[in-house]
Design a protein around this motif. Structure first.
Motif, short mmCIF file in Angstrom:
data_model
loop_
_atom_site.label_atom_id
_atom_site.label_comp_id
_atom_site.label_asym_id
_atom_site.label_seq_id
_atom_site.Cartn_x
_atom_site.Cartn_y
_atom_site.Cartn_z
N THR A 51 -54.55 -51.34 13.39
CA THR A 51 -53.32 -52.03 13.00
C THR A 51 -52.14 -51.06 12.95
O THR A 51 -50.99 -51.46 13.18
CB THR A 51 -53.50 -52.72 11.63
N HIS A 52 -52.40 -49.80 12.71
CA HIS A 52 -51.33 -48.80 12.64
C HIS A 52 -50.62 -48.61 13.98
O HIS A 52 -49.49 -48.11 14.01
CB HIS A 52 -51.89 -47.45 12.19
N ILE A 53 -51.26 -48.99 15.09
CA ILE A 53 -50.61 -48.74 16.38
C ILE A 53 -49.37 -49.61 16.55
O ILE A 53 -48.48 -49.27 17.34
CB ILE A 53 -51.57 -48.89 17.58
N LYS A 54 -49.27 -50.71 15.82
CA LYS A 54 -48.03 -51.50 15.84
C LYS A 54 -46.86 -50.66 15.33
O LYS A 54 -45.74 -50.78 15.80
CB LYS A 54 -48.17 -52.74 14.95
N GLN A 55 -47.13 -49.83 14.34
CA GLN A 55 -46.09 -49.02 13.73
C GLN A 55 -45.62 -47.92 14.68
O GLN A 55 -44.45 -47.53 14.67
CB GLN A 55 -46.60 -48.42 12.42
N ILE A 56 -46.54 -47.42 15.50
CA ILE A 56 -46.16 -46.41 16.49
C ILE A 56 -45.09 -46.97 17.41
O ILE A 56 -44.08 -46.30 17.71
CB ILE A 56 -47.39 -45.97 17.32
N GLU A 57 -45.27 -48.21 17.84
CA GLU A 57 -44.30 -48.85 18.73
C GLU A 57 -43.00 -49.15 17.99
O GLU A 57 -41.90 -48.97 18.52
CB GLU A 57 -44.90 -50.14 19.31
N LYS A 58 -43.11 -49.58 16.75
CA LYS A 58 -41.93 -49.95 15.95
C LYS A 58 -41.02 -48.76 15.73
O LYS A 58 -39.78 -48.89 15.79
CB LYS A 58 -42.38 -50.52 14.60
N PHE A 73 -38.62 -39.09 22.11
CA PHE A 73 -39.17 -38.34 20.99
C PHE A 73 -40.61 -38.74 20.68
O PHE A 73 -41.31 -38.02 20.00
CB PHE A 73 -38.29 -38.51 19.74
N GLY A 74 -41.02 -39.90 21.16
CA GLY A 74 -42.42 -40.30 21.06
C GLY A 74 -42.99 -40.26 19.66
O GLY A 74 -42.62 -41.05 18.79
N LEU A 75 -43.91 -39.35 19.45
CA LEU A 75 -44.69 -39.28 18.21
C LEU A 75 -43.87 -38.87 16.99
O LEU A 75 -44.14 -39.32 15.88
CB LEU A 75 -45.82 -38.27 18.42
N LEU A 76 -42.87 -38.03 17.16
CA LEU A 76 -42.14 -37.43 16.04
C LEU A 76 -41.56 -38.46 15.06
O LEU A 76 -41.76 -38.32 13.85
CB LEU A 76 -41.05 -36.49 16.55
N PRO A 77 -40.83 -39.49 15.51
CA PRO A 77 -40.26 -40.44 14.54
C PRO A 77 -41.32 -41.12 13.68
O PRO A 77 -41.11 -41.31 12.48
CB PRO A 77 -39.54 -41.47 15.42
N HIS A 83 -50.94 -42.78 -0.84
CA HIS A 83 -51.25 -43.25 0.50
C HIS A 83 -51.40 -44.77 0.53
O HIS A 83 -50.78 -45.47 1.33
CB HIS A 83 -52.55 -42.59 0.99
N ASP A 84 -52.20 -45.31 -0.39
CA ASP A 84 -52.51 -46.74 -0.38
C ASP A 84 -51.33 -47.63 -0.73
O ASP A 84 -51.30 -48.81 -0.37
CB ASP A 84 -53.67 -47.04 -1.34
N LYS A 85 -50.34 -47.08 -1.44
CA LYS A 85 -49.19 -47.88 -1.86
C LYS A 85 -48.02 -47.78 -0.88
O LYS A 85 -46.98 -48.40 -1.09
CB LYS A 85 -48.74 -47.46 -3.25
N SER A 86 -48.19 -47.02 0.18
CA SER A 86 -47.14 -46.88 1.18
C SER A 86 -46.89 -48.21 1.89
O SER A 86 -47.82 -48.99 2.13
CB SER A 86 -47.53 -45.82 2.20
N VAL A 87 -45.65 -48.43 2.27
CA VAL A 87 -45.28 -49.63 3.04
C VAL A 87 -46.10 -49.71 4.34
O VAL A 87 -46.47 -50.81 4.78
CB VAL A 87 -43.77 -49.60 3.37
N LEU A 88 -46.40 -48.56 4.91
CA LEU A 88 -47.14 -48.53 6.17
C LEU A 88 -48.60 -48.93 6.03
O LEU A 88 -49.28 -49.15 7.03
CB LEU A 88 -47.05 -47.14 6.80
N GLU A 89 -49.08 -49.01 4.80
CA GLU A 89 -50.48 -49.39 4.58
C GLU A 89 -50.65 -50.88 4.27
O GLU A 89 -51.78 -51.37 4.21
CB GLU A 89 -51.08 -48.57 3.44
N VAL A 90 -49.54 -51.60 4.09
CA VAL A 90 -49.62 -53.01 3.68
C VAL A 90 -50.35 -53.85 4.72
O VAL A 90 -51.33 -54.54 4.41
CB VAL A 90 -48.21 -53.59 3.40
N GLU A 91 -49.87 -53.84 5.96
CA GLU A 91 -50.50 -54.68 6.99
C GLU A 91 -51.91 -54.19 7.35
O GLU A 91 -52.83 -55.02 7.48
CB GLU A 91 -49.64 -54.78 8.24
#
Length: 201
Positions: free
Chosen positions: A103-110, A116-120, A135-143
């Motif tokens: 599911t994290h790969i959606k965030q890579i595209e976002k 700059f690819g990976l850096l952002p 870690h678990d409370k991060s916005v990136l961990e919600v989905e």
């Protein structure tokens, strides 16, 4: 008993005299992950999975990274690869973690920004983890955690209504082709969706 190759397809690479191995998901596993994450099968099948490419603290199982959604990588802790044989709990945990990390790969595209690819994505990840102080409370961990819970619900439904370890046993059943496994996964998932629909009515 099962082996890691019931879940992942090993890919051997040679560099000079050195041989190393990474993995991709078996088609039936990629299809299951697609149903849970709602990410295109092609992008799921393109994810390269590594054995401890990026060493992590013991409390973290894996990290997802990449320059774009179609060329993503997941590095799992070596403890995930250490067992010669897997029991059905191990297989279930692998499937659960693959759903979460994919599911994290959606965030890579976002958060991808031109060349700059990976850096952002790395910067954004660090920002949200520091901001949440967890870690678990991060916005990136919600989905990812939501998709992980969806897998658990699906797996629990099959355990209750079919038999314990139905999904893990299906994935590891070498008497079935990948196409047959995919068809059975579809049958199970359609029944699961129907049950959710009936609960809401």
């Amino acid at each position: 008993m099962a082996q890691i190759t019931d879940i992942l397809v090993p890919l051997e690479h040679k560099f000079c005299s050195f041989t190393y191995c990474n993995y991709v998901m078996r088609p039936s596993v990629a299809h299951l992950v697609r149903l849970i994450t709602k990410i295109r099968t092609r992008n799921i099948q393109n994810i390269v999975i590594h054995n401890n490419l990026i060493p992590l603290p013991s409390r973290y199982i894996a990290i997802t990274f990449g320059r774009r959604m179609s060329k993503a990588h997941i590095s799992f802790q070596k403890s995930m690869f250490n067992k010669e044989y897997l029991n059905m709990n191990d297989v279930t945990y692998w499937l659960e973690m693959l759903c979460h990390e994919s599911t994290h790969i959606k965030q890579i595209e976002k958060y991808r920004f031109f060349v700059f690819g990976l850096l952002p994505y790395l910067i954004v990840s660090m920002y949200y983890y520091i901001k949440a102080k967890s870690h678990d409370k991060s916005v990136l961990e919600v989905e990812p955690m939501e998709r992980q819970r969806h897998f658990i619900k699906f797996n629990n439904y099959l355990n209750k209504h079919i038999a314990p370890y139905t999904l893990a046993k299906l994935i590891c059943d070498n008497s079935l082709s990948e196409k047959e496994k995919i068809q059975q996964i579809n049958n199970y998932f359609n029944a699961f969706k129907q049950s959710l629909s009936e609960q809401h009515n």
